[in-house]
Design a protein around this motif. Structure first.
Motif, PDB file in Angstrom:
ATOM      1  N   ASP A 786     -24.468 -84.708  12.726  1.00 52.14           N
ATOM      2  CA  ASP A 786     -23.609 -85.883  12.590  1.00 52.14           C
ATOM      3  C   ASP A 786     -22.535 -85.684  11.528  1.00 52.14           C
ATOM      4  O   ASP A 786     -21.425 -86.240  11.619  1.00 52.14           O
ATOM      5  N   LEU A 787     -22.837 -84.868  10.521  1.00 50.86           N
ATOM      6  CA  LEU A 787     -21.870 -84.625   9.445  1.00 50.86           C
ATOM      7  C   LEU A 787     -20.858 -83.531   9.795  1.00 50.86           C
ATOM      8  O   LEU A 787     -19.936 -83.258   9.014  1.00 50.86           O
ATOM      9  N   GLY A 788     -21.010 -82.899  10.956  1.00 46.85           N
ATOM     10  CA  GLY A 788     -20.053 -81.878  11.378  1.00 46.85           C
ATOM     11  C   GLY A 788     -20.285 -80.524  10.764  1.00 46.85           C
ATOM     12  O   GLY A 788     -19.331 -79.763  10.525  1.00 46.85           O
ATOM     13  N   LEU A 789     -21.570 -80.178  10.523  1.00 44.33           N
ATOM     14  CA  LEU A 789     -21.870 -78.886   9.901  1.00 44.33           C
ATOM     15  C   LEU A 789     -21.452 -77.727  10.799  1.00 44.33           C
ATOM     16  O   LEU A 789     -20.961 -76.704  10.310  1.00 44.33           O
ATOM     17  N   GLU A 790     -21.634 -77.898  12.123  1.00 41.87           N
ATOM     18  CA  GLU A 790     -21.319 -76.791  13.033  1.00 41.87           C
ATOM     19  C   GLU A 790     -19.837 -76.408  12.939  1.00 41.87           C
ATOM     20  O   GLU A 790     -19.493 -75.213  12.903  1.00 41.87           O
ATOM     21  N   LYS A 791     -18.990 -77.386  12.867  1.00 42.47           N
ATOM     22  CA  LYS A 791     -17.559 -77.119  12.763  1.00 42.47           C
ATOM     23  C   LYS A 791     -17.227 -76.401  11.444  1.00 42.47           C
ATOM     24  O   LYS A 791     -16.403 -75.465  11.421  1.00 42.47           O
ATOM     25  N   GLU A 792     -17.882 -76.834  10.369  1.00 43.86           N
ATOM     26  CA  GLU A 792     -17.628 -76.203   9.066  1.00 43.86           C
ATOM     27  C   GLU A 792     -18.132 -74.770   9.040  1.00 43.86           C
ATOM     28  O   GLU A 792     -17.519 -73.889   8.425  1.00 43.86           O
ATOM     29  N   LEU A 793     -19.258 -74.516   9.744  1.00 45.56           N
ATOM     30  CA  LEU A 793     -19.769 -73.157   9.787  1.00 45.56           C
ATOM     31  C   LEU A 793     -18.830 -72.229  10.549  1.00 45.56           C
ATOM     32  O   LEU A 793     -18.684 -71.050  10.197  1.00 45.56           O
ATOM     33  N   GLU A 794     -18.205 -72.751  11.598  1.00 46.88           N
ATOM     34  CA  GLU A 794     -17.220 -71.943  12.329  1.00 46.88           C
ATOM     35  C   GLU A 794     -16.034 -71.604  11.423  1.00 46.88           C
ATOM     36  O   GLU A 794     -15.507 -70.489  11.466  1.00 46.88           O
ATOM     37  N   SER A 795     -15.634 -72.557  10.600  1.00 47.48           N
ATOM     38  CA  SER A 795     -14.547 -72.297   9.651  1.00 47.48           C
ATOM     39  C   SER A 795     -14.961 -71.247   8.630  1.00 47.48           C
ATOM     40  O   SER A 795     -14.159 -70.391   8.223  1.00 47.48           O
ATOM     41  N   VAL A 796     -16.229 -71.300   8.217  1.00 52.92           N
ATOM     42  CA  VAL A 796     -16.722 -70.305   7.260  1.00 52.92           C
ATOM     43  C   VAL A 796     -16.687 -68.917   7.870  1.00 52.92           C
ATOM     44  O   VAL A 796     -16.324 -67.930   7.215  1.00 52.92           O
ATOM     45  N   LEU A 797     -17.035 -68.811   9.148  1.00 57.33           N
ATOM     46  CA  LEU A 797     -17.018 -67.513   9.818  1.00 57.33           C
ATOM     47  C   LEU A 797     -15.622 -66.906   9.835  1.00 57.33           C
ATOM     48  O   LEU A 797     -15.447 -65.693   9.715  1.00 57.33           O
ATOM     49  N   GLU A 798     -14.629 -67.751   9.966  1.00 57.14           N
ATOM     50  CA  GLU A 798     -13.251 -67.262  10.037  1.00 57.14           C
ATOM     51  C   GLU A 798     -12.692 -66.894   8.667  1.00 57.14           C
ATOM     52  O   GLU A 798     -11.716 -66.151   8.579  1.00 57.14           O
ATOM     53  N   THR A 799     -13.270 -67.416   7.618  1.00 58.31           N
ATOM     54  CA  THR A 799     -12.725 -67.171   6.257  1.00 58.31           C
ATOM     55  C   THR A 799     -13.693 -66.405   5.364  1.00 58.31           C
ATOM     56  O   THR A 799     -13.460 -66.298   4.155  1.00 58.31           O
ATOM     57  N   THR A 800     -14.756 -65.860   5.924  1.00 62.86           N
ATOM     58  CA  THR A 800     -15.722 -65.121   5.124  1.00 62.86           C
ATOM     59  C   THR A 800     -15.060 -63.895   4.490  1.00 62.86           C
ATOM     60  O   THR A 800     -14.316 -63.169   5.146  1.00 62.86           O
ATOM     61  N   ALA A 801     -15.342 -63.681   3.231  1.00 64.00           N
ATOM     62  CA  ALA A 801     -14.789 -62.538   2.503  1.00 64.00           C
ATOM     63  C   ALA A 801     -15.927 -61.727   1.897  1.00 64.00           C
ATOM     64  O   ALA A 801     -17.023 -62.232   1.639  1.00 64.00           O
ATOM     65  N   GLU A 802     -15.655 -60.457   1.693  1.00 59.70           N
ATOM     66  CA  GLU A 802     -16.663 -59.587   1.107  1.00 59.70           C
ATOM     67  C   GLU A 802     -17.060 -60.035  -0.289  1.00 59.70           C
ATOM     68  O   GLU A 802     -18.164 -59.773  -0.761  1.00 59.70           O
ATOM     69  N   LEU A 803     -16.164 -60.751  -0.937  1.00 58.73           N
ATOM     70  CA  LEU A 803     -16.417 -61.269  -2.271  1.00 58.73           C
ATOM     71  C   LEU A 803     -17.704 -62.081  -2.331  1.00 58.73           C
ATOM     72  O   LEU A 803     -18.431 -62.038  -3.333  1.00 58.73           O
ATOM     73  N   GLU A 804     -18.027 -62.805  -1.266  1.00 57.95           N
ATOM     74  CA  GLU A 804     -19.173 -63.699  -1.268  1.00 57.95           C
ATOM     75  C   GLU A 804     -20.499 -62.964  -1.136  1.00 57.95           C
ATOM     76  O   GLU A 804     -21.554 -63.586  -1.223  1.00 57.95           O
ATOM     77  N   SER A 805     -20.451 -61.643  -0.954  1.00 57.54           N
ATOM     78  CA  SER A 805     -21.676 -60.868  -0.771  1.00 57.54           C
ATOM     79  C   SER A 805     -22.173 -60.247  -2.064  1.00 57.54           C
ATOM     80  O   SER A 805     -23.195 -59.560  -2.060  1.00 57.54           O
ATOM     81  N   PHE A 806     -21.464 -60.456  -3.167  1.00 62.46           N
ATOM     82  CA  PHE A 806     -21.824 -59.780  -4.411  1.00 62.46           C
ATOM     83  C   PHE A 806     -22.445 -60.756  -5.398  1.00 62.46           C
ATOM     84  O   PHE A 806     -22.072 -61.923  -5.473  1.00 62.46           O
ATOM     85  N   ASN A 807     -23.391 -60.226  -6.152  1.00 59.47           N
ATOM     86  CA  ASN A 807     -24.033 -61.034  -7.193  1.00 59.47           C
ATOM     87  C   ASN A 807     -23.151 -61.194  -8.421  1.00 59.47           C
ATOM     88  O   ASN A 807     -23.335 -62.099  -9.219  1.00 59.47           O
TER      89      ASN A 807
END
Length: 814
Positions: A786-807
């Protein structure tokens, strides 16, 4: 997950420090910066812009004090050359016209007067041609008397009485103090020489100011006395010339000229011209001397320039006199404008290139004073930086081990410490072959055996002199290395220099009594501080060079143990504790170093004691924050360290720290790393972390940026220790519903549509927490839909960066 740090070069700004101010121990230690977020610099230079603007204001339109001397030399040269020209004309007139044409017909009185005038003028010209040469040598020993003046003659009379008995002694040797003092009297070297009990090594050369020209009456025939003799010979000759010429011009008695005697009819005019030329020449010369005495003796021009140049007392006067004589010599011997091209810095650099130890001392002293003076520093350092041979000479002087050369060596080190403050100059210094070995020689101590200070290649002659001020050279050496270490490539050279790294680390050792003593010597604290600063900069180096340096630093067996002592006993020295903690944080970037730190007894306990310490002043907050950073780094990807931390029974205190604004961010990081890397066997020990759940959820709902990121990341792990019933009770205690939390997570994904450089992992943590919530309760799936998580996850897939994989993400501008 990976550990990663990227290298990005940048320009460094200079830091101006006073070497001698040992009471100012704060070299702008930066506030603690996190290893989990970008860093703008290794050490923030908080007041660098203000300092630069202040320096610019000071150096704006500063007039060089030595301009007064060069102008004075120009005016003297004009009078000197005018007098010389008239003298030459008078000499030619006398020899060609009078003695050549009228020698037989001249009156006997005129003949002898002309002859006497020519002789005394010849003596004066001869004296003048050699006076400057002797004056140059006289400057090495004249200190408290004017330059060949009446005052100098007066002061020398007492010296004459005291030494008259030496005229009859063929074996006279100059006084003991003269033998063991430096050639330049009153420069401070005399005191140093006395410290060495007058034990100076014999040299193959004479001291120019004390050369005996005759085996008897040696004190008379030294350079300064011959210079005075030539001076007064000129004055007396000119005075005699004035008296004789004026007397003949006034009386006008050139003898009778018989009528029709053609041989004598022009004699009167010829003699009038000669006496007028002789009088004009002598008057011009006396005018020059009067002008000289007026400016030097009464107006004290040299003292004024010395005061404006801030070169010091007697030692500064020696430098000023030497500069003036050089400028005057150039004006007299060449074009009158040659002296105007001189300045003190160029003059000092020329002296530094000399083979004479005395000239090198004067040159080094001038460069040191001008480099430390805010008014002249920028111009001086710029000129030195563009003169590679001078830099090479300064570096060479660092290797001098003769105690008599201690002063010159110290001045060279101080100039290099200022020179290294500018990045371009630091590259030139480090680019000299053997520069690092020379700097390493400054780190020698008076310990004669053992330790890292007895490296091959260092001469131990100075170790026999207990009064040698090793600590001053230690401070300067560490200061030079600290400034050089701002450059990535130079850090590599420091690490590759044999024996240098152990020497630096050796200075990080501080005894318990020193750390706990309220009246500890500032110099001792400063030594420890600067060594820690150097190690910190080396450990913060990026790229492959940084990895190698961190490994080498951690492999030195005293590194961690020295820092442990500072953590344990250094409560009264929070500045040292902060530096030590930051070094541990940098070293923890490497896995092997992490294990060494954790395996060293008492280090983790010491860090937790500092982290939890209460009731301290606000300035200690930075140290507590740094301790939290270090603990989070040591727990990262280290199962052994996590196990060691849990054995210290600190879980409950970490949970309580989540409610303290100063500690909550780092406490959350430590707890998350403990949950992530402790392993399955630590489940029971970590069970108590569930007590932190209400605090974590409330922080997620009210926090922003970094706090919100770390709390979201911790929540995903805390909830794994709960079942559905426990989680429901937790939400009730927190006063927050699961729907509200879900809404907050979706808002996070909307707000940060692209990974932000300051909080790069917040979207990843939010998704992890959402996954747990949907796994824990099926009803949460409908809420997220209901909050539209699926749509936000699709946006995350399109903007994912390698930066987010590092500690860790660290961009360090050197």
């Amino acid at each position: 997950m990976n550990r990663w740090d990227s290298e990005e070069g940048g320009g460094g700004r200079s830091i101006h420090l006073q070497i001698s101010d040992l009471n100012r121990l704060s070299d702008n230690i930066s506030p603690v910066t996190t290893m989990f977020e970008p860093q703008n610099s290794i050490e923030k230079r908080d007041n660098s812009s203000n300092a630069n603007s202040g320096s610019a204001a000071l150096t704006k339109t500063v007039r060089a004090p030595e301009k007064k001397l060069t102008l004075f030399a120009l005016r003297l040269a004009v009078l000197e050359k005018a007098a010389t020209g008239l003298g030459t004309l008078g000499f030619i007139w006398a020899t060609v016209v009078l003695l050549g044409g009228f020698a037989i017909t001249l009156d006997k009185t005129d003949f002898w007067l002309i002859t006497i005038i020519l002789l005394i003028e010849g003596a004066r010209i001869f004296s003048r041609s050699h006076e400057l040469e002797w004056q140059h040598q006289a400057t090495w020993s004249i200190t408290d008397a004017g330059i060949n003046s009446f005052r100098a003659l007066k002061s020398s009379s007492s010296f004459l009485i005291g030494n008259i008995k030496t005229v009859f002694s063929p074996f006279f040797v100059a006084g003991k103090s003269r033998q063991c003092s430096r050639d330049i009297a009153g420069t401070g070297g005399v005191a140093n020489a006395q410290n060495w009990d007058c034990q100076r090594k014999p040299t193959r050369r004479w001291t120019s100011s004390e050369v005996p020209l005759l085996p008897y009456a040696r004190w008379v025939f030294v350079t300064k006395h011959i210079s005075k003799l030539l001076y007064w010979l000129q004055v007396l000759s000119a005075t005699a010339c004035v008296v004789l010429s004026a007397m003949k011009l006034i009386k006008h008695n050139y003898g009778d000229v018989a009528k029709g005697d053609t041989d004598k009819k022009n004699r009167k005019a010829a003699l009038t011209i000669f006496y007028a030329l002789a009088l004009a020449e002598a008057l011009l010369f006396l005018m020059e001397k009067a002008y000289w005495e007026w400016k030097v003796t009464y107006c004290k021009l040299l003292d004024e320039v010395n005061k404006e140049s801030e070169l010091g007392g007697a030692s500064g006067m020696v430098s000023i006199r030497r500069f003036f004589y050089d400028a005057y010599s150039r004006c007299v011997n060449g074009s009158i404008f040659d002296g105007l091209k001189m300045d003190m810095v160029t003059f000092a650099m020329d002296l530094l290139a000399s083979n004479s130890p005395d000239e090198q001392l004067i040159g080094a002293r001038i460069l040191r004073q001008f480099s430390l003076n805010p008014r002249f520093s920028d111009d001086t350092l710029q000129k030195i930086g563009l003169n590679f041979p001078v830099i090479e000479k300064l570096v060479e002087m660092l290797n001098w081990s003769d105690p008599q050369e201690e002063e010159s060596r110290k001045y060279a080190a101080e100039v290099l410490s200022k020179l290294a403050g500018k990045k371009q100059n630091s590259l030139r210094v480090a680019g000299i072959p053997g520069a690092m070995e020379s700097i390493s020689s400054l780190l020698q101590t008076n310990r004669s055996s053992g330790g890292a200070t007895d490296e091959i290649g260092e001469r131990n002659i100075i170790c026999d002199h207990p009064n040698y001020e090793f600590w001053k050279f230690n401070h300067l050496g560490l200061l030079i290395l600290k400034k050089l270490a701002r450059d990535h490539d130079i850090c590599g050279k420091i690490g590759n220099t044999r024996g240098l790294l152990p020497k630096i680390i050796d200075f990080t050792h501080a005894e318990e009594w020193l750390l706990k003593n309220d009246n500890a010597a500032a110099s001792q604290i400063l030594t420890v501080k600067r060594s820690l600063q150097v190690v910190k900069r080396l450990g913060s180096t990026t790229g492959t060079t940084g990895k190698l340096l961190r490994r080498e630093i951690s492999e030195v067996i005293f590194t961690v143990s020295n820092i442990r002592d500072i953590l344990r006993y250094g409560e009264k020295q929070p500045m040292l504790q902060q530096l030590g903690i930051e070094i541990l944080t940098s070293l923890a970037l490497e896995e092997d170093a992490t294990e060494r730190i954790g395996g060293t007894g008492g280090v983790l306990k010491g860090l937790f004691n500092i982290f939890f310490k209460e009731g301290l002043s606000q300035k200690y907050d930075q140290v507590r924050t740094a301790a939290g950073e270090a603990l989070a780094m040591l727990a990262l990807e280290s199962k052994n360290n996590c196990y060691r931390m849990l054995k210290l029974d600190i879980l409950d205190r970490l949970v309580q720290a989540l409610e303290l604004p100063l500690l909550r961010v780092n406490a959350a990081r430590i707890l998350r790393n403990l949950c992530t890397y402790s392993g399955e066997n630590s489940f029971k020990q970590l069970k108590g972390i569930t007590a932190a759940a209400p605090t974590v959820i409330q922080a997620i709902m009210s926090g922003e940026n970094k706090l919100q990121e770390v709390m979201v990341g911790l929540a995903a792990h805390v909830f794994k220790f709960m079942d559905s019933q426990e989680s429901s009770q937790m939400f009730e205690r927190a006063g927050i519903t699961e729907a509200e939390l879900a809404y907050a997570l979706v808002q996070i994904l909307k707000k940060y549509q692209k990974p932000h450089i300051k909080i790069p992992r917040i979207r990843r943590f939010a998704i992890e927490l959402a996954i747990w919530m949907m796994t824990n309760k099926a009803s949460n799936i409908r809420i997220f839909n209901d909050l539209g998580l699926e749509k936000e996850l699709e946006s995350v897939l399109e903007t994912t960066a390698e930066l987010e994989s590092f500690n860790m993400f660290s961009v360090i501008h050197l």
